[in-house]
Design a protein around this motif. Structure first.
Motif, PDB file in Angstrom:
ATOM      1  N   LEU A   1       0.824  -1.211   0.000  1.00 64.68           N
ATOM      2  CA  LEU A   1       0.000   0.000   0.000  1.00 64.68           C
ATOM      3  C   LEU A   1       0.857   1.260   0.000  1.00 64.68           C
TER       4      LEU A   1
ATOM      5  N   VAL B   1      -3.040   2.497   4.985  1.00 61.99           N
ATOM      6  CA  VAL B   1      -4.201   3.304   4.634  1.00 61.99           C
ATOM      7  C   VAL B   1      -3.910   4.785   4.864  1.00 61.99           C
TER       8      VAL B   1
ATOM      9  N   TRP C   1      -7.061  -0.504  11.112  1.00 60.75           N
ATOM     10  CA  TRP C   1      -6.915   0.049   9.759  1.00 60.75           C
ATOM     11  C   TRP C   1      -7.948   1.129   9.462  1.00 60.75           C
TER      12      TRP C   1
ATOM     13  N   LEU D   1      -8.478   5.915   7.579  1.00 58.21           N
ATOM     14  CA  LEU D   1      -9.371   6.600   6.653  1.00 58.21           C
ATOM     15  C   LEU D   1      -9.554   8.071   7.015  1.00 58.21           C
TER      16      LEU D   1
ATOM     17  N   CYS E   1      -7.922  10.496   4.686  1.00 55.04           N
ATOM     18  CA  CYS E   1      -8.429  10.648   3.307  1.00 55.04           C
ATOM     19  C   CYS E   1      -9.372  11.853   3.285  1.00 55.04           C
TER      20      CYS E   1
END
Length: 447
Positions: free
Chosen positions: A223, A248, A272, A276, A279
Motif C-alpha cells: 500500500l 491506509v 486500519w 481513513l 483521506c
C-alpha cells in the motif's frame, strides 16, 4: 395422244435430331470460352473511389450488431473494421502472444485478459473475484503472461484500461513504458512485488487489486508503494488484501485526489479503519463482504478525525455485530449524505440506533435487514431532519401495523419513498391514493 412426264424434285426434309452430328468436346469448350469473352465485364467497385477516412465514417454509422459482418466484404473493409474496435476480451492467449490480436485490432483501448490467463476454459470466474481462488496449475505461468503483456504494449500504445491476472512487475513495467495514457488497471493474484510495477503508471486513476490466497497478500508495504507511485488515483478497490493503519494512512496522505474507496472481503490488521481519517477528499466508502469490519475493542486514539468530504457510505453483506466498531465507523462517516445497508448481518435495533450520529443523511436504503423493526427504524430517522429519500425493501420485521402517526407524517414529507418491507405490505396502494412520496414532482418508484 402423247403424254409428257415431268419429273418433280423431291422436297428435302429437315434433318432429324437423331441424325444430327453431336458436337465434340473441343467445340463445346471453344463455344463456352467465346461466350465468356463476349460477356460484359463486371461492374467496378465504386467504394475504391472513397478514401479510408470517408469509408470509416460510413462504417462507424452502422449499428454495432451489424458492423462485424462488414469485415467479411473484403480485405480493405476487414482492416478498417479492425481499426474501429476499441474493446476486446481475450480467451485464447496464443492469439495475443502471436501478435495477431494487435495486428487485427491496432487501436484497442480496453483489453480484458483474465479469461485468457486460465488454462482451463471451463473454470468460471464470474465477476473475477474468484480468480484468486483458482489453483496455480489452472493459470498461465508468470513468464508467459509477461510475454503477452510485452506484445500487447508494443502494438496498443493507446491502451486506457487493462485487466490481467498473475502478472509480474516486469510485465507491468513494459506496459507502463509504452502505454502512458493508461488510466484504469485491474490486477488479479496480486502481491506487494507486483505493485512495484503499478507505481510506474503515472496517469493511473482507477485501480482494482485482487489479492492472492497463497500467502502473497497485499500488505502495508504494498500500500505504501502504491501511494508513492500512483498519486493521481481517484478510485481504489481492494479485494482480499491485507494491510493496516500505516498503509491506509499513507494512501490518504499521498493520494489527495482519491474520492472512492472499496474494501471487499479484507484481511486488514486491527486499527486500519482509523487510517481513513487521513483521506480528506474521500467521498464514497464501500465495505463489501467483510466478516469483521475491524478487529479489537475499538479504534480509540487511532480515530483522530472523521472524513470531512464523505458523502456516501455503502455496507453490503457485512457483519455488524460489534457495537464498538460500528460506532467508530459511524463517527468516521458522520458527514455522510447517503447510507446504504444491503443484506447486512447483525443490524438490529440496538446497532441501528448508533446511526443517530449521522445527522446529515438525505437518503437511506435498507434491503435484506431482517432484524430491524419498525420502532427501531423510526427511532433513528425521526432525528434526521434532512431526510428526503427512504427505501425499505425485504426487511421482514418492519411491519405496516407498527407505523406511528409521527412516522406517517414523515412519509408525507419525503421526496421519494419506496416501501416494500415484505410481500404482504398493504401500504403501497394506500400511499399511492393519498399521494405520499410525490413531493417535489417525483413519484413512487415501484421496485
Amino acid at each position: 395422244m402423247s403424254f409428257t412426264m415431268k419429273k418433280t424434285k423431291k422436297e428435302t426434309s429437315p434433318v432429324s435430331p437423331l441424325n444430327k452430328r453431336r458436337a465434340s468436346w473441343s467445340e463445346i469448350w471453344v463455344n463456352h470460352h467465346h461466350h465468356l469473352l463476349s460477356s460484359p465485364s463486371p461492374k467496378p467497385d465504386l467504394t475504391l473511389l472513397l478514401s479510408d477516412l470517408t469509408l470509416l465514417t460510413i462504417i462507424n454509422k452502422v449499428p454495432l450488431s451489424h458492423r462485424k459482418s462488414l469485415s467479411l466484404v473484403c480485405k480493405r473493409w476487414l482492416r478498417l473494421h479492425g481499426g474501429l474496435v476499441r474493446s476486446v476480451k481475450v480467451s485464447d492467449w496464443e492469439v495475443l502472444e502471436s501478435g495477431r490480436l494487435v495486428s487485427r485490432f491496432p487501436n484497442l483501448d480496453n483489453v480484458d485478459l483474465v479469461n485468457g490467463c486460465l488454462l482451463n476454459s471451463r473454470v468460471g470466474v464470474g465477476s473475477y473475484q474468484s480468480v484468486s481462488f483458482v489453483e496455480e496449475s489452472h493459470l498461465l505461468s508468470v513468464e508467459k503472461v509477461d510475454r503477452g503483456l510485452r506484445v500487447l504494449a508494443s502494438g496498443c500504445s493507446s491502451l486506457r484500461r487493462l485487466v490481467v491476472a498473475n502478472a509480474s512487475e516486469l510485465g507491468l513495467l513494459s506496459v507502463a513504458e509504452a502505454c502512458t495514457r493508461l488510466q484504469e488497471l485491474e490486477l488479479h493474484k496480486c502481491s506487494d512485488n507486483v505493485l512495484l510495477g503499478v507505481g510506474a503508471f503515472e496517469n493511473l486513476q482507477i485501480l482494482r487489486l485482487v489479492g492472492s490466497v497463497d500467502g502473497s497478500l497485499v500488505s502495508d508495504i504494498g500500500l505504501m508503494i502504491l501511494a508513492q507511485g500512483c498519486k493521481r488515483l481517484v478510485k481504489l478497490e481492494l479485494v482480499g488484501c491485507q494491510g493496516g493503519f500505516d498503509g491506509v494512512k499513507e494512501i490518504g496522505e499521498c493520494c489527495q485526489m482519491l474520492e472512492e474507496l472499496t474494501v471487499c472481503d479484507h484481511k486488514m490488521e486491527a486499527g486500519w479503519l482509523g487510517g481513513l481519517g487521513y483521506c480528506e477528499n474521500l467521498k464514497t466508502l464501500k465495505l463489501v463482504s467483510c466478516k469483521k469490519i475491524d478487529h479489537g475493542p475499538g479504534l480509540g486514539e487511532c480515530l483522530s478525525s472523521s472524513c470531512p468530504a464523505l458523502e456516501r457510505l455503502h455496507l453490503e453483506k457485512c457483519q455488524l455485530r460489534d457495537k464498538n466498531i460500528v460506532k467508530d465507523l459511524f463517527k468516521l462517516c458522520e458527514a455522510a449524505r447517503e447510507v446504504v445497508f444491503q443484506d447486512c448481518w447483525g443490524l438490529d435495533d440496538d446497532i441501528f440506533s448508533l446511526a443517530m450520529t449521522l445527522r446529515r443523511v438525505k437518503l437511506l436504503y435498507l434491503e435484506g435487514c431482517s432484524l430491524l423493526t419498525t420502532p427501531g427504524l423510526e427511532s433513528v430517522i425521526l432525528h434526521w431532519n434532512e431526510l428526503e429519500h427512504l427505501k425499505v425493501v425485504s426487511c421482514k420485521n418492519v411491519k405496516d401495523s407498527e407505523i406511528s402517526p409521527l412516522l406517517s407524517a414523515l412519509f408525507s414529507d419525503l421526496v421519494e419513498l419506496q416501501w416494500r418491507p415484505d410481500t404482504r405490505s398493504h401500504l403501497w396502494s394506500s400511499f399511492t391514493e393519498i399521494g405520499i412520496g410525490n413531493k417535489g414532482g417525483k413519484f413512487f418508484k415501484k421496485t
